[in-house]
Design a protein around this motif. Structure first.
Motif: not given
Length: 255
Positions: A195-208
């Motif tokens: 999920l983290y990698e998917i969010f990164k690919s959508h430029n959501l700047k996630p933190r895990l």
């Protein structure tokens, strides 16, 4: 050994049996043995059906998880968060405090199975007896019994990814009222990283963040939250109304 806690009252077990549910399925929902259910029925003078006379009373589209659609992806995501594949029986179940979303899922699955409410927690469960649904969830989508710590992200066609994420978020996600923050929880490291990698690919700047026994993914800031909401709610049909309203409140702050 810790004693199992019964999740149904005796009158609820009686009602489910009289409506046609099998004792093994009642036992599963109630978190007790079949012997316990039989004792409850005996104590309440319930007229028993002849052995071998059970006929399927409840209906469901058993092939639902074979074909991708926006709603199927949502329900698969919701199940990945709040569903259960029974290890010993040919059944699956959905559990949620919001009966409204379970009612919509029930309609989508073309099911007439009854809801059962846990008197202690208020949580509703939709239990469905189907060998085909269980096998499709396990074989086609890789969702196994006792999935919490080892679930893998299913292979999801790109057009349906946002709907899967919305379903999972409605089950195991939250949007904070007091902070500009969205959080998604999982007990599975592999699932969380995916999920983290998917969010990164959508430029959501996630933190895990690793909490040892579970993982949290954070999306912070009004711009990122708005981007996330616009993505997962595009072409929406099934969704938790309460969470959607919170996103609208956040977007109102941004404008």
């Amino acid at each position: 050994m810790e004693k199992k806690k019964c999740t149904l009252e005796a009158e609820q077990m009686v009602k489910l049996y009289e409506e046609g549910m099998r004792t093994v399925d009642i036992a599963e929902i109630a978190n007790v043995s079949v012997r316990y259910v039989n004792l409850v029925l005996l104590k309440n003078n319930v007229k028993r059906r002849a052995k071998g006379s059970w006929k399927r009373k409840y209906e469901v589209n058993e092939h639902y998880f074979k074909t991708w659609s926006n709603n199927m992806a949502y329900i698969l995501g919701f199940f990945a968060a709040d569903g259960c594949v029974n290890k010993d029986l040919s059944s699956i179940s959905f559990s949620q405090k919001s009966i409204e979303i379970l009612e919509k899922i029930k309609i989508e699955l073309q099911s007439n199975h009854p809801f059962v409410q846990n008197p202690n927690t208020g949580v509703y469960t939709l239990g469905i007896h189907s060998k085909i649904l269980k096998e499709d969830l396990m074989i086609l989508h890789g969702i196994q019994p006792n999935k919490s710590l080892r679930i893998q992200l299913p292979t999801i066609p790109e057009p349906y990814l946002s709907h899967f994420i919305r379903g999972y978020f409605d089950g195991d996600g939250s949007i904070y009222k007091s902070r500009n923050c969205v959080c998604i929880v999982s007990g599975s490291r592999d699932f969380s990283i995916s999920l983290y990698e998917i969010f990164k690919s959508h430029n959501l700047k996630p933190r895990l963040k690793d909490f040892e026994t579970y993982y949290r993914i954070y999306i912070t800031g009004l711009d990122n939250i708005s981007l996330f909401a616009n993505w997962i709610y595009q072409d929406k049909d099934l969704y938790l109304v309460e969470k959607y309203k919170r996103f609208l409140e956040k977007q109102a702050l941004k404008s």
